[in-house]
Motif scaffolding. Structure first.
Motif, PDB file in Angstrom:
ATOM      1  N   VAL A   1     102.479 122.323  74.389  1.00 23.56           N
ATOM      2  CA  VAL A   1     102.086 122.099  73.001  1.00 23.56           C
ATOM      3  C   VAL A   1     102.665 123.246  72.170  1.00 23.56           C
ATOM      4  O   VAL A   1     102.560 124.412  72.549  1.00 23.56           O
ATOM      5  CB  VAL A   1     100.552 122.065  72.839  1.00 23.56           C
ATOM      6  CG1 VAL A   1     100.161 122.088  71.362  1.00 23.56           C
ATOM      7  CG2 VAL A   1      99.970 120.839  73.520  1.00 23.56           C
ATOM      8  N   THR A   2     103.323 122.891  71.080  1.00 22.93           N
ATOM      9  CA  THR A   2     103.823 123.884  70.127  1.00 22.93           C
ATOM     10  C   THR A   2     103.077 123.671  68.817  1.00 22.93           C
ATOM     11  O   THR A   2     102.831 122.528  68.431  1.00 22.93           O
ATOM     12  CB  THR A   2     105.333 123.718  69.915  1.00 22.93           C
ATOM     13  OG1 THR A   2     105.983 123.625  71.180  1.00 22.93           O
ATOM     14  CG2 THR A   2     105.916 124.892  69.148  1.00 22.93           C
ATOM     15  N   MET A   3     102.692 124.762  68.171  1.00 22.28           N
ATOM     16  CA  MET A   3     101.922 124.639  66.928  1.00 22.28           C
ATOM     17  C   MET A   3     102.559 125.438  65.807  1.00 22.28           C
ATOM     18  O   MET A   3     103.265 126.413  66.043  1.00 22.28           O
ATOM     19  CB  MET A   3     100.488 125.155  67.154  1.00 22.28           C
ATOM     20  CG  MET A   3      99.646 124.251  68.059  1.00 22.28           C
ATOM     21  SD  MET A   3      97.995 124.924  68.380  1.00 22.28           S
ATOM     22  CE  MET A   3      98.357 125.991  69.791  1.00 22.28           C
ATOM     23  N   ILE A   4     102.312 124.978  64.589  1.00 21.87           N
ATOM     24  CA  ILE A   4     102.580 125.783  63.401  1.00 21.87           C
ATOM     25  C   ILE A   4     101.225 126.105  62.787  1.00 21.87           C
ATOM     26  O   ILE A   4     100.387 125.208  62.620  1.00 21.87           O
ATOM     27  CB  ILE A   4     103.483 125.035  62.400  1.00 21.87           C
ATOM     28  CG1 ILE A   4     104.916 124.969  62.923  1.00 21.87           C
ATOM     29  CG2 ILE A   4     103.455 125.720  61.028  1.00 21.87           C
ATOM     30  CD1 ILE A   4     105.867 124.173  62.029  1.00 21.87           C
ATOM     31  N   LEU A   5     101.031 127.377  62.495  1.00 18.86           N
ATOM     32  CA  LEU A   5      99.793 127.822  61.853  1.00 18.86           C
ATOM     33  C   LEU A   5     100.128 128.407  60.491  1.00 18.86           C
ATOM     34  O   LEU A   5     100.951 129.321  60.386  1.00 18.86           O
ATOM     35  CB  LEU A   5      99.122 128.907  62.712  1.00 18.86           C
ATOM     36  CG  LEU A   5      97.976 129.683  62.045  1.00 18.86           C
ATOM     37  CD1 LEU A   5      96.761 128.789  61.837  1.00 18.86           C
ATOM     38  CD2 LEU A   5      97.613 130.918  62.874  1.00 18.86           C
ATOM     39  N   GLY A   6      99.521 127.851  59.457  1.00 23.86           N
ATOM     40  CA  GLY A   6      99.656 128.426  58.118  1.00 23.86           C
ATOM     41  C   GLY A   6      98.274 128.771  57.599  1.00 23.86           C
ATOM     42  O   GLY A   6      97.295 128.109  57.956  1.00 23.86           O
TER      43      GLY A   6
END
Lengths: 252, 252
Positions: free
Chosen positions: A113-118
């Motif tokens: 799983v790859t995530m982007i966190l903003g």
């Protein structure tokens, strides 16, 4: 497949995701890949995810449970820096992957799983990070104001041409929609509904979160305008020298 | 890395390739990946290649030796159909890969070579084919008039928007240059010089073969015009409804 992207602008953050999930071409379904967490008045987080759907849901369930029943260690309501939130999500991700690693490996399925966190925590700058399946992370920067996860290549050229920290949030939203649309045209496993979230720095809440279905009038107008604009740009390209010569002589 | 593409148009063929070859980021060199064979007055072939450079050169050396000292079996001067030329190249490719398979496997290096073959034999239609490392092939069609090999994803969106069999050869040339340029901007291992070949159906010889270095004035004009056109298309996109509202009320 999935395609999500985020922009870290001077004005704030723009986050966008498609909603198509598939396990083989005959099981294509719709899942939102954008989750907004506002665990306290002084902070907001948006998480985009690509990869194994079961592991993703497990991570997000643990995030929510840690907010409902705070553990001793860090969680989204307790961290002081955005990078600590990234570390926390990275740890939940590697733990969830680890719990199923043997079974997934036997089945030949990736648990990545790859995530982007903003997000932003009051008193700190807003920020955008990508969290790798290995639990480590990188942050967007003024030189590289965008991050992408999933099927990222088709949507990258337009980002490389247009993305810059000085864009307005609305320009950023249009740019990510164009990037999503380019990906969807070239890869059938990425498609609407598209979700777009805009965050103005300091607000500590999203100023806009919109979902655009395939038949959304605005999305259709945008797609048509972009297609016409690309066609116009193409027809305005300079001619090869022999075409100019033929035109000058009236033979072309 | 490499990026090559071909268009099969009603008017003829357009073929384009970059010239960057690398074995690791510290050994980036320039090699032409477009080879033109005119082994008899009644035929012409253009071959683009991506993959293992040594295997590619071995294949092309065998093609030329077969023309110099014709073997019993098929070669480029003897085939009656374009697909027989594709089969011949596929066989040379699998044979060359097979000769080095064990050593390459031990070194963990791929010997794969993928080719695009365009050409015409008098009395037959012109055609465009992709030859896989396994030696089999597919042909372009009116519904899918383009074929790509190598680093193909970044350059695909513009092809999906613009490519159609009714383009002129010159329009096709501009389109492939734009597709190459998009790839080069997003992947450092693809870059100029670009080579572009135009073939008008029935001519049995290329009507244009041009090489565009990074400083070529035409290439620079084209890049600037495309960048400006994309920027213009972006700024002409429709505004979100709240922007329209703000504008109407004079508050935006």
């Amino acid at each position: 497949m999935t395609y999500c992207a985020g922009l870290c602008l001077d004005a704030g953050l723009v986050l966008a995701s498609d909603s198509r999930t598939h396990a083989g071409v005959d099981y294509v379904t719709t899942y939102s890949k954008m989750r907004v967490f506002k665990p306290a008045p002084d902070r907001v987080f948006v998480i985009l995810s690509a990869g194994n759907l079961a592991i993703t849901q497990e991570i997000m369930s643990h995030v929510q449970r840690d907010l409902d029943r705070p553990p001793d260690g860090p969680h989204l309501a307790s961290v002081d820096y955005l990078f600590e939130a990234a570390e926390y999500l990275g740890r939940l991700s590697t733990e969830a992957q680890g719990r199923h690693a043997e079974a997934l490996h036997e089945a030949g399925v990736s648990g990545d799983v790859t995530m982007i966190l903003g997000g932003q925590i009051r008193g700190r700058p807003h920020g955008l990070m990508m969290i790798y399946p290995q639990g480590n992370w990188i942050a967007a920067s003024p030189e590289t104001p965008y991050l992408q996860i999933g099927e990222s290549k088709y949507g990258k050229p337009v980002l490389d041409r247009i993305a810059s920290p000085g864009l307005t949030l609305e320009e950023g939203g249009r740019l990510l929609l164009v990037s999503l649309d380019a990906t969807s045209r070239s890869n059938i496993t990425v498609g609407p509904p598209y979700e777009v979230g805009l965050y103005r720095s300091g607000d500590l809440a999203l100023c806009s979160q919109r979902r655009f279905g395939a038949d959304d009038p605005f999305l259709r107008d945008l797609q048509a305008a972009w297609q016409a604009g690309i066609g116009g740009a193409f027809h305005a390209l300079p001619r090869f020298e022999w075409e100019q010569e033929a035109s000058r002589l009236g033979t072309g």
